[in-house]
Design a protein around this motif. Structure first.
Motif, PDB file in Angstrom:
ATOM      1  N   ALA A 139       0.819  -1.217   0.000  1.00 39.01           N
ATOM      2  CA  ALA A 139       0.000   0.000   0.000  1.00 39.01           C
ATOM      3  C   ALA A 139       0.850   1.264   0.000  1.00 39.01           C
ATOM      4  N   ALA A 140       2.121   1.151   0.375  1.00 35.56           N
ATOM      5  CA  ALA A 140       3.004   2.314   0.346  1.00 35.56           C
ATOM      6  C   ALA A 140       3.263   2.761  -1.093  1.00 35.56           C
ATOM      7  N   ASP A 141       3.179   1.836  -2.045  1.00 29.50           N
ATOM      8  CA  ASP A 141       3.429   2.150  -3.455  1.00 29.50           C
ATOM      9  C   ASP A 141       2.166   2.551  -4.201  1.00 29.50           C
ATOM     10  N   GLU A 142       1.055   1.912  -3.873  1.00 27.73           N
ATOM     11  CA  GLU A 142      -0.217   2.181  -4.550  1.00 27.73           C
ATOM     12  C   GLU A 142      -1.356   1.658  -3.676  1.00 27.73           C
ATOM     13  N   PRO A 143      -2.573   2.174  -3.869  1.00 26.59           N
ATOM     14  CA  PRO A 143      -3.708   1.653  -3.084  1.00 26.59           C
ATOM     15  C   PRO A 143      -3.842   0.140  -3.265  1.00 26.59           C
ATOM     16  N   LEU A 144      -4.197  -0.530  -2.194  1.00 27.59           N
ATOM     17  CA  LEU A 144      -4.305  -1.991  -2.184  1.00 27.59           C
ATOM     18  C   LEU A 144      -5.755  -2.384  -1.949  1.00 27.59           C
ATOM     19  N   ILE A 145      -6.334  -3.122  -2.870  1.00 21.80           N
ATOM     20  CA  ILE A 145      -7.716  -3.584  -2.740  1.00 21.80           C
ATOM     21  C   ILE A 145      -7.713  -4.906  -1.987  1.00 21.80           C
ATOM     22  N   ILE A 146      -8.571  -4.998  -0.971  1.00 18.65           N
ATOM     23  CA  ILE A 146      -8.703  -6.219  -0.184  1.00 18.65           C
ATOM     24  C   ILE A 146     -10.069  -6.814  -0.496  1.00 18.65           C
ATOM     25  N   THR A 147     -10.056  -8.050  -0.957  1.00 18.03           N
ATOM     26  CA  THR A 147     -11.311  -8.701  -1.340  1.00 18.03           C
ATOM     27  C   THR A 147     -11.803  -9.609  -0.220  1.00 18.03           C
ATOM     28  N   ASP A 148     -13.111  -9.767  -0.173  1.00 16.90           N
ATOM     29  CA  ASP A 148     -13.736 -10.687   0.770  1.00 16.90           C
ATOM     30  C   ASP A 148     -14.701 -11.541  -0.038  1.00 16.90           C
ATOM     31  N   ARG A 149     -14.397 -12.833  -0.117  1.00 17.90           N
ATOM     32  CA  ARG A 149     -15.187 -13.778  -0.925  1.00 17.90           C
ATOM     33  C   ARG A 149     -15.271 -13.353  -2.381  1.00 17.90           C
ATOM     34  N   GLY A 150     -14.128 -12.845  -2.884  1.00 14.39           N
ATOM     35  CA  GLY A 150     -14.031 -12.501  -4.293  1.00 14.39           C
ATOM     36  C   GLY A 150     -14.535 -11.114  -4.665  1.00 14.39           C
ATOM     37  N   LYS A 151     -15.111 -10.394  -3.719  1.00 10.06           N
ATOM     38  CA  LYS A 151     -15.625  -9.056  -4.007  1.00 10.06           C
ATOM     39  C   LYS A 151     -14.748  -8.004  -3.320  1.00 10.06           C
ATOM     40  N   GLU A 170      -1.925   9.750   0.773  1.00 10.66           N
ATOM     41  CA  GLU A 170      -2.794   9.527  -0.386  1.00 10.66           C
ATOM     42  C   GLU A 170      -4.253   9.785  -0.018  1.00 10.66           C
ATOM     43  N   TYR A 171      -4.660   9.362   1.162  1.00 11.63           N
ATOM     44  CA  TYR A 171      -6.017   9.618   1.635  1.00 11.63           C
ATOM     45  C   TYR A 171      -6.279  11.122   1.719  1.00 11.63           C
ATOM     46  N   SER A 172      -5.327  11.856   2.281  1.00 13.04           N
ATOM     47  CA  SER A 172      -5.469  13.314   2.397  1.00 13.04           C
ATOM     48  C   SER A 172      -5.586  13.961   1.028  1.00 13.04           C
ATOM     49  N   ARG A 173      -4.777  13.479   0.079  1.00 11.09           N
ATOM     50  CA  ARG A 173      -4.833  14.031  -1.279  1.00 11.09           C
ATOM     51  C   ARG A 173      -6.190  13.754  -1.926  1.00 11.09           C
ATOM     52  N   LEU A 174      -6.699  12.553  -1.759  1.00  7.55           N
ATOM     53  CA  LEU A 174      -7.967  12.180  -2.370  1.00  7.55           C
ATOM     54  C   LEU A 174      -9.164  12.907  -1.760  1.00  7.55           C
ATOM     55  N   THR A 175      -9.111  13.150  -0.465  1.00  5.22           N
ATOM     56  CA  THR A 175     -10.237  13.798   0.199  1.00  5.22           C
ATOM     57  C   THR A 175     -10.128  15.315   0.182  1.00  5.22           C
ATOM     58  N   GLY A 176      -8.979  15.828  -0.268  1.00  7.82           N
ATOM     59  CA  GLY A 176      -8.809  17.268  -0.298  1.00  7.82           C
ATOM     60  C   GLY A 176      -8.703  17.859   1.089  1.00  7.82           C
ATOM     61  N   GLU A 177      -8.176  17.080   2.004  1.00  9.43           N
ATOM     62  CA  GLU A 177      -8.056  17.524   3.390  1.00  9.43           C
ATOM     63  C   GLU A 177      -7.214  18.789   3.455  1.00  9.43           C
TER      64      GLU A 177
END
Length: 81
Positions: A20-32, A42-49
């Motif tokens: 996750a330090a390099d790029e957002p990491l998607i975590i799946t649960d039962r394939g979704k 990255e969160y601050s940048r995305l939310t415009g904090e």
């Protein structure tokens, strides 16, 4: 974006944090896709904090400084008179 299962995440959190330090990491649960792990920067940048006003206005020993106040993002509303 990288993808891992919830089981892989639970077994190796350190590895997930490194990914996750390099790029957002998607975590799946039962394939979704269920969660996204990303850095706080990255969160601050995305939310415009916005920075804390106290930190933004703090002066250092050099004296004067320039500061641009961010524009307020207000939507126009209809007013019924």
């Amino acid at each position: 974006m990288a993808i891992i299962t919830a089981r892989e995440f639970n077994h190796d959190v350190s590895s997930a944090k490194r990914a996750a330090a390099d790029e957002p990491l998607i975590i799946t649960d039962r394939g979704k896709p269920s969660f996204v792990l990303l850095t706080y920067d990255e969160y601050s940048r995305l939310t415009g904090e916005l920075p804390n006003v106290v930190d933004a206005l703090r002066q250092d020993l050099r004296g004067d400084f320039d500061f641009e106040f961010p524009r307020a993002l207000l939507g126009a509303r209809k007013v019924d008179l």
